[in-house]
Design a protein around this motif. Structure first.
Motif, PDB file in Angstrom:
ATOM      1  N   LEU A 114      16.914   1.507  11.005  1.00  0.00           N
ATOM      2  CA  LEU A 114      18.164   0.852  11.388  1.00  0.00           C
ATOM      3  C   LEU A 114      18.965   0.628  10.119  1.00  0.00           C
ATOM      4  N   ALA A 115      20.288   0.492  10.278  1.00  0.00           N
ATOM      5  CA  ALA A 115      21.149   0.361   9.098  1.00  0.00           C
ATOM      6  C   ALA A 115      21.945  -0.934   9.104  1.00  0.00           C
ATOM      7  N   ASP A 116      21.430  -1.956   9.789  1.00  0.00           N
ATOM      8  CA  ASP A 116      22.073  -3.263   9.772  1.00  0.00           C
ATOM      9  C   ASP A 116      21.904  -3.877   8.381  1.00  0.00           C
ATOM     10  N   LEU A 117      22.993  -4.345   7.801  1.00  0.00           N
ATOM     11  CA  LEU A 117      22.936  -4.818   6.419  1.00  0.00           C
ATOM     12  C   LEU A 117      22.082  -6.069   6.267  1.00  0.00           C
ATOM     13  N   TYR A 118      22.231  -7.020   7.190  1.00  0.00           N
ATOM     14  CA  TYR A 118      21.449  -8.244   7.098  1.00  0.00           C
ATOM     15  C   TYR A 118      19.960  -7.948   7.222  1.00  0.00           C
ATOM     16  N   LEU A 119      19.590  -7.153   8.228  1.00  0.00           N
ATOM     17  CA  LEU A 119      18.179  -6.847   8.447  1.00  0.00           C
ATOM     18  C   LEU A 119      17.615  -5.975   7.320  1.00  0.00           C
ATOM     19  N   THR A 120      18.430  -5.081   6.795  1.00  0.00           N
ATOM     20  CA  THR A 120      17.973  -4.277   5.660  1.00  0.00           C
ATOM     21  C   THR A 120      17.648  -5.168   4.471  1.00  0.00           C
ATOM     22  N   GLU A 121      18.550  -6.085   4.157  1.00  0.00           N
ATOM     23  CA  GLU A 121      18.297  -7.000   3.041  1.00  0.00           C
ATOM     24  C   GLU A 121      17.026  -7.808   3.280  1.00  0.00           C
ATOM     25  N   TYR A 122      16.878  -8.323   4.487  1.00  0.00           N
ATOM     26  CA  TYR A 122      15.720  -9.142   4.854  1.00  0.00           C
ATOM     27  C   TYR A 122      14.414  -8.359   4.702  1.00  0.00           C
ATOM     28  N   MET A 123      14.393  -7.140   5.222  1.00  0.00           N
ATOM     29  CA  MET A 123      13.150  -6.371   5.251  1.00  0.00           C
ATOM     30  C   MET A 123      12.833  -5.729   3.910  1.00  0.00           C
ATOM     31  N   VAL A 124      13.841  -5.277   3.199  1.00  0.00           N
ATOM     32  CA  VAL A 124      13.591  -4.740   1.861  1.00  0.00           C
ATOM     33  C   VAL A 124      13.022  -5.835   0.961  1.00  0.00           C
ATOM     34  N   LYS A 125      13.557  -7.034   1.068  1.00  0.00           N
ATOM     35  CA  LYS A 125      13.033  -8.152   0.271  1.00  0.00           C
ATOM     36  C   LYS A 125      11.569  -8.419   0.614  1.00  0.00           C
ATOM     37  N   ALA A 126      11.240  -8.376   1.918  1.00  0.00           N
ATOM     38  CA  ALA A 126       9.861  -8.624   2.334  1.00  0.00           C
ATOM     39  C   ALA A 126       8.917  -7.578   1.741  1.00  0.00           C
ATOM     40  N   VAL A 127       9.333  -6.329   1.737  1.00  0.00           N
ATOM     41  CA  VAL A 127       8.512  -5.256   1.190  1.00  0.00           C
ATOM     42  C   VAL A 127       8.370  -5.401  -0.325  1.00  0.00           C
ATOM     43  N   LYS A 128       9.474  -5.641  -0.999  1.00  0.00           N
ATOM     44  CA  LYS A 128       9.439  -5.764  -2.455  1.00  0.00           C
ATOM     45  C   LYS A 128       8.627  -6.986  -2.889  1.00  0.00           C
ATOM     46  N   ASP A 129       8.778  -8.096  -2.179  1.00  0.00           N
ATOM     47  CA  ASP A 129       8.003  -9.303  -2.506  1.00  0.00           C
ATOM     48  C   ASP A 129       6.511  -9.049  -2.328  1.00  0.00           C
ATOM     49  N   ALA A 130       6.160  -8.334  -1.268  1.00  0.00           N
ATOM     50  CA  ALA A 130       4.747  -8.026  -1.030  1.00  0.00           C
ATOM     51  C   ALA A 130       4.198  -7.121  -2.125  1.00  0.00           C
ATOM     52  N   ALA A 131       5.004  -6.163  -2.569  1.00  0.00           N
ATOM     53  CA  ALA A 131       4.571  -5.280  -3.649  1.00  0.00           C
ATOM     54  C   ALA A 131       4.310  -6.077  -4.919  1.00  0.00           C
ATOM     55  N   ALA A 132       5.241  -6.974  -5.249  1.00  0.00           N
ATOM     56  CA  ALA A 132       5.079  -7.792  -6.449  1.00  0.00           C
ATOM     57  C   ALA A 132       3.844  -8.681  -6.349  1.00  0.00           C
ATOM     58  N   ALA A 133       3.631  -9.271  -5.186  1.00  0.00           N
ATOM     59  CA  ALA A 133       2.475 -10.149  -4.987  1.00  0.00           C
ATOM     60  C   ALA A 133       1.158  -9.389  -5.114  1.00  0.00           C
ATOM     61  N   ALA A 134       1.211  -8.079  -4.801  1.00  0.00           N
ATOM     62  CA  ALA A 134       0.007  -7.253  -4.897  1.00  0.00           C
ATOM     63  C   ALA A 134      -0.189  -6.686  -6.293  1.00  0.00           C
ATOM     64  N   GLY A 135       0.698  -7.059  -7.219  1.00  0.00           N
ATOM     65  CA  GLY A 135       0.581  -6.581  -8.577  1.00  0.00           C
ATOM     66  C   GLY A 135       1.201  -5.222  -8.814  1.00  0.00           C
ATOM     67  N   ARG A 136       2.005  -4.760  -7.884  1.00  0.00           N
ATOM     68  CA  ARG A 136       2.682  -3.469  -8.029  1.00  0.00           C
ATOM     69  C   ARG A 136       4.079  -3.681  -8.604  1.00  0.00           C
ATOM     70  N   ASP A 137       4.645  -2.628  -9.142  1.00  0.00           N
ATOM     71  CA  ASP A 137       6.041  -2.645  -9.543  1.00  0.00           C
ATOM     72  C   ASP A 137       6.876  -2.390  -8.291  1.00  0.00           C
ATOM     73  N   GLU A 194       0.775  -1.241   0.000  1.00  0.00           N
ATOM     74  CA  GLU A 194       0.000   0.000   0.000  1.00  0.00           C
ATOM     75  C   GLU A 194       0.809   1.296   0.000  1.00  0.00           C
ATOM     76  N   ALA A 195       2.022   1.293   0.536  1.00  0.00           N
ATOM     77  CA  ALA A 195       2.737   2.555   0.745  1.00  0.00           C
ATOM     78  C   ALA A 195       3.553   2.960  -0.479  1.00  0.00           C
ATOM     79  N   ASP A 196       3.837   4.245  -0.563  1.00  0.00           N
ATOM     80  CA  ASP A 196       4.700   4.759  -1.630  1.00  0.00           C
ATOM     81  C   ASP A 196       6.169   4.595  -1.285  1.00  0.00           C
ATOM     82  N   GLY A 197       6.462   4.418  -0.007  1.00  0.00           N
ATOM     83  CA  GLY A 197       7.838   4.244   0.427  1.00  0.00           C
ATOM     84  C   GLY A 197       7.893   3.480   1.733  1.00  0.00           C
ATOM     85  N   PHE A 198       9.068   2.939   2.033  1.00  0.00           N
ATOM     86  CA  PHE A 198       9.322   2.145   3.235  1.00  0.00           C
ATOM     87  C   PHE A 198      10.401   2.834   4.047  1.00  0.00           C
ATOM     88  N   ILE A 199      10.100   3.126   5.317  1.00  0.00           N
ATOM     89  CA  ILE A 199      11.077   3.715   6.235  1.00  0.00           C
ATOM     90  C   ILE A 199      11.544   2.627   7.193  1.00  0.00           C
TER      91      ILE A 199
END
Length: 341
Positions: free
Chosen positions: A174-197, A166-171
């Motif tokens: 924290l700047a932990d590299l492992y957690l950033t990768e994990y959470m960005v992937k979760a957001v991007k996967d959810a966007a794709a599953a919802a039919g968004r780019d 639903e959101a236009d951006g994700f805030i």
């Protein structure tokens, strides 16, 4: 990569405005503030002054919430600023951890955030929205071309999924590299599953940055003490996740939850401030993982790694004793190098 500056709206407001002007001069493109009406001064009043005294800076709260203001008031405030200064605002939104708890209320539910995002975005763009009473409303004074992006702060699995949907951006605070990768992937996967780019969802990592002259133990120790508060602030959200999902859950990575075992409570009187006595439980390892500290080269190295993970903006939390020095060091030695590579 865009860069932002995050401040608390402590008085005098003129100092907040001055630091934001300094940030724009040094190549920062976003100016963010906390939004907790009891703890700090009213940010939207100060945004008007920042916008009047800068040329291109985009301003917004990190983050507002759907509980302390009615949604049409929030949308109207953003839309008024955009009408006065051009489309130079962004609505960061979340549960309202400090704003709600300081006032004796519970943080907002995801369902409420979802409804609010839709209404605030629509009204801010001049579209119709139902405020809950069955009567659609719109602002008749909004001009064509008005925009109001809504970015959501999230950590937990349901919030990450909703952000992608639903959101236009994700805030991500924290700047932990492992957690950033994990959470960005979760957001991007959810966007794709919802039919968004997925590329349409902007990614903002926000964390303290403290530039040291060298990597001596003394310099790093001081930097860690200035930034240790951040682990305590993040720990409030983590504690809620542990309460919901348990200490070890497939839904929340241990890399996020393990460090709060020694947490004993939190006094919002010290929220977001260096020297916070409630953050002594935060180990050096977490400060190093969650923040950017050390000489300029270390900042550049980590920022390049964050960008490789899909991060579009790094927002500097500047609640420490070297605000001007960090803003200037980023403008002089960090931002030009990162954006030239």
């Amino acid at each position: 990569m865009d860069f932002g500056l995050v401040l608390q709206t402590d008085p005098p407001a003129a100092r907040v405005v001055s630091l934001m002007r300094r940030a724009e001069h040094n190549g920062f493109r976003y100016g963010w503030t906390f939004d907790s009406s009891v703890l700090w001064q009213e940010p939207f009043v100060i945004y008007s002054q920042i916008l009047a005294r800068t040329e291109k800076l985009t301003v917004g709260p990190m983050v507002t919430n759907p509980g302390t203001r009615t949604w049409e008031v929030t949308a109207s405030t953003f839309a008024t600023l955009n009408d006065m200064f051009g489309n130079r605002t962004v609505c960061g939104i979340g549960r309202g951890d400090s704003a709600m708890r300081v006032a004796g209320r519970k943080p907002n539910t995801l369902a409420r955030i979802s409804e609010a995002m839709k209404v605030i975005r629509a009204l801010g763009r001049g579209e119709e929205a139902d405020l809950g009473g069955g009567t659609p409303v719109r602002f008749p004074w909004i001009k064509p071309g008005a925009e109001l992006p809504v970015w959501m702060a999230a950590y937990g699995p349901k919030a990450l999924r909703m952000t992608g949907e639903e959101a236009d951006g994700f805030i991500l605070q924290l700047a932990d590299l492992y957690l950033t990768e994990y959470m960005v992937k979760a957001v991007k996967d959810a966007a794709a599953a919802a039919g968004r780019d997925p590329a349409e969802v902007r990614i903002c990592v926000a964390a303290p940055a403290y530039v040291t002259a060298d990597d001596s133990p003394e310099a790093l120790a001081h930097a860690r003490e200035q930034c240790r508060w951040f682990g305590g602030m993040v720990g409030n959200h983590v504690a809620d996740l542990v309460a919901r999902y348990g200490e070890h859950s497939a839904d929340v990575p241990d890399a996020l939850t393990d460090y709060i075992k020694a947490r004993q409570g939190y006094d919002y009187a010290h929220h977001g401030r260096s020297g916070n006595p409630d953050t002594a439980f935060v180990p050096d390892e977490i400060v190093d993982r969650f923040c950017l500290i050390g000489p300029v080269g270390k900042h550049i190295e980590k920022l390049n790694a964050l960008r490789a993970l899909g991060v579009d903006q790094f927002a500097v939390y500047a609640m420490h004793d070297a605000r001007e020095a960090v803003i200037d060091a980023y403008g002089r030695e960090v931002i030009p190098v990162v954006n030239a590579s």
